[in-house]
Design a protein around this motif. Structure first.
Motif: not given
Length: 651
Positions: A39-47
């Motif tokens: 998805x377009x969210x760096x925090x979620x991708x990092x998680x």
């Protein structure tokens, strides 16, 4: 001061499903990768990466035996087929709404229909949807769609199927649909905007219209977050888009009594809660007026605060930004997009080094030591002030009609949307208002509600005043014989009405031409420019009689200079009577061909031999100069031939 939080802010169903499905797949699979950002969210991708879900750029990067998770935006058809060809296991985390659109457009093209998608051309969702067609058309909004239809009128008859990006701004889609419904004869329209998107945009608009400052949380790459920000900017003078709470500054809330908070569909609940808590804390600090030691120390410097106005000197002008010295420790710059409302304007055309400029501070980054400014937003505030003053002063303002809205048209006045009801558009009742789009108009502002961002205007009042002024000028200077260049406004069986500058005059059919005509349409049409002169006028009854025929030309003298009795002329039959036919010899002069002079035999009526409009050769056999009458004969030219034939037969 309080914070209003949008109820629908944060994860939508599709995003939440994608994240949970990926976490589950990672737990069950020995090797799990995601094709691009889930998805377009760096925090979620990092998680997710912390859980062992590695991100890959393409199918070629997937390890053998890996499970590949397809992102929530959907994936291009050719990539899915390539993964399958490699025998890799795929888990689709695509939003069910996106998958539905992919199936819809694919089926539409199989049925022979032209697929049109309204959305952002370079967005992954649009690229994925488009890959399920061979020849899709993608339009960013109504302007592009209208231009495509205007290029070739035959396109309006094409069988068209229309869908929208799930995060498309509703106003853009609905305006596009109005164009299609009005112009196209075979269009199937599918409203594929996600219900969650619709609700989120509606809530954001409602809250933004009630607050002094608005915060939008989301990844800058997120389309729905960007659209939320655009919607809020239209309704709130102070809007800040951030990724997390660390970007908030207490200065942003100076002077605010109510603040609003919303978030894009890819923003986790935890980040929203953190931002909400930080906003509440920052607001308390602003209200209490407490000053830290650092703040007291910084008072010796000129500080830049978000939302404040600043004056500086332009130090450099580049193609993408302008650098400004504002006398602070931070470097300041203005993006090209924040210089003007005109998207085609270039920085070097607007400013030069050494110019003084006023702008709003939209963001201050003390860590990296720079401040972002906006001249466009300050100009917008000034425009609002000018518009409010224009109501009191009844000032005439210039604008451009941008769209047709329910009940009227929308006019852009220096970037501010002004609604003009149909009754105030200056167009006749029932007229097609679409013809006004892109036209420049003058109007007066009649109502302003700055809190609701509502402005109402009237084009008609300006047009009526201009018309009255033009009419007064005509009546004050009119005189018999005066010439005007007018425009044919309407036509009747007995003449035409010509506008000579706000006043209509009547040109009788007999005054339109020296030649005999049956209807005015033979010599002119509505919209034609016409040179006229005043024959007579009645100022009390407001009536003007106009002429077109050049009185300096005498048709009878023209005839007498060209012809004598015995001459042969080519004449045009203009009217058939029981006793003969009238024929035009020269414009304005007719002659009579008696029935006995039409043929070398007895005929019942002229119509047996002649027809109106026909050109024939005739001899001038008599001219009455006193009564200005001419006698013509066709028989005179036929008689010798007939006589010769009878002599041959006698021999």
């Amino acid at each position: 001061m309080k914070v209003l939080l949008a109820q629908s802010a944060g994860f939508c169903y599709g995003v939440e499903r994608a994240v949970e499905l990926t976490k589950k797949t990672a737990a069950e699979s020995g090797c799990c990768v995601m094709l691009g950002d889930l998805i377009h969210n760096a925090h979620v991708v990092a998680e997710l990466e912390a859980l062992g879900v590695r991100k890959i750029a393409g199918p070629e990067d997937a390890p053998e035996g890996a499970t590949v998770v397809l992102r929530s935006h959907g994936e291009r058809r050719e990539l899915v087929e390539e993964l399958a060809a490699r025998g890799l296991r795929c888990v689709s985390a695509a939003c069910p709404n996106v998958l539905r659109i992919q199936t819809l457009v694919g089926q539409a093209e199989e049925d022979g229909r032209q697929v049109i998608i309204i959305g952002e051309r370079n967005h992954p969702e649009i690229q994925g949807i488009a890959s399920y067609c061979r020849h899709p058309l993608i339009f960013g909004g109504p302007e592009e769609l209208a231009a495509w239809l205007a290029e070739d009128p035959t396109r309006r008859d094409l069988p068209i199927t229309v869908a929208a990006q799930t995060t498309c701004i509703r106003e853009l889609f609905e305006t596009s649909i109005k164009i299609l419904k009005k112009q196209c004869t075979n269009a199937k329209i599918f409203d594929t905007i996600c219900n969650a998107t619709r609700k989120r945009q509606s809530e954001a608009a409602e809250i933004a219209g009630r607050v002094d400052a608005m915060v939008v949380v989301g990844d800058p790459r997120s389309a729905n977050t960007k659209h939320l920000t655009e919607i809020c900017i239209e309704r709130c003078p102070r809007v800040l888009q951030i990724e997390g709470a660390d970007e908030l500054s207490p200065d942003f809330f100076n002077g605010c009594s109510v603040a609003g908070l919303t978030a894009g569909a890819s923003t986790p609940a935890g980040i929203i809660k953190e931002v909400y808590a930080t906003m509440s804390e920052e607001i308390k600090n602003v209200e209490s007026g407490e000053e830290s030691f650092e703040e007291l120390l910084n008072q010796s410097f000129k500080t830049l605060n978000t939302g404040e106005k600043v004056t500086g000197i332009v130090t450099a002008v580049g193609p993408t930004e302008v650098q400004v010295d504002v006398g602070a420790k931070q470097a300041a710059y203005i993006k090209a997009s924040e210089l003007s409302d005109d998207p085609n304007a270039k920085p070097e055309e607007l400013l030069k080094v050494g110019d003084e400029i006023e702008a709003y501070i939209v963001r201050v980054n003390d860590i990296e030591g720079y401040a972002e400014l906006s001249k466009k937003r300050l100009d917008t505030v000034k425009v609002w002030e000018n518009i409010e003053q224009a109501v009191e002063d009844k000032t005439v303002m210039d604008g451009v009609v941008t769209e047709v809205n329910k009940g009227g048209v929308v006019v852009s006045v220096k970037g501010v949307r002004v609604f003009v009801p149909a009754s105030q558009s200056g167009m006749p009742r029932g007229a097609d208002l679409d013809t006004m789009v892109k036209s420049k108009v003058q109007l007066r502002i009649t109502e302003v509600n700055r809190a609701r961002r509502r402005v109402v205007g009237s084009i008609r009042s300006v047009a009526d005043e201009a018309r009255r002024a033009a009419q007064d000028e005509v009546w004050n200077s009119i005189e018999v014989g005066k010439r005007y260049t007018g425009t044919v406004k309407s036509m009747t069986a007995y003449g035409v009405f010509v506008d000579i500058g706000g006043v209509d005059g009547m040109v009788h059919i007999s005054e339109l031409s020296w030649s005999r005509i049956k209807t005015p349409s033979e010599v002119c049409k509505v919209g034609d420019s016409m040179e006229v002169y005043v024959i007579s006028f009645d100022a009390e009854k407001r009536k003007i009689s106009l002429g077109v025929k050049d009185r300096g030309v005498n048709p009878w003298e023209d005839f007498m200079s060209k012809y004598r009795v015995g001459d042969v002329a080519t004449v045009r039959i203009v009217k058939l009577m029981t006793f003969g036919a009238f024929a035009e010899v020269v414009p304005g002069v007719d002659g009579l061909i008696h029935i006995s002079q039409i043929a070398d035999r007895r005929i019942e009526k002229p119509g047996d031999v002649l027809s109106e409009g026909q050109e024939v050769e005739a001899e001038i056999i008599a001219v009455d100069e006193e009564k200005k009458k001419i006698s013509l004969s066709i028989r005179a030219l036929l008689a010798p031939a007939a006589q010769d034939e009878s002599e041959v037969e006698g021999e």
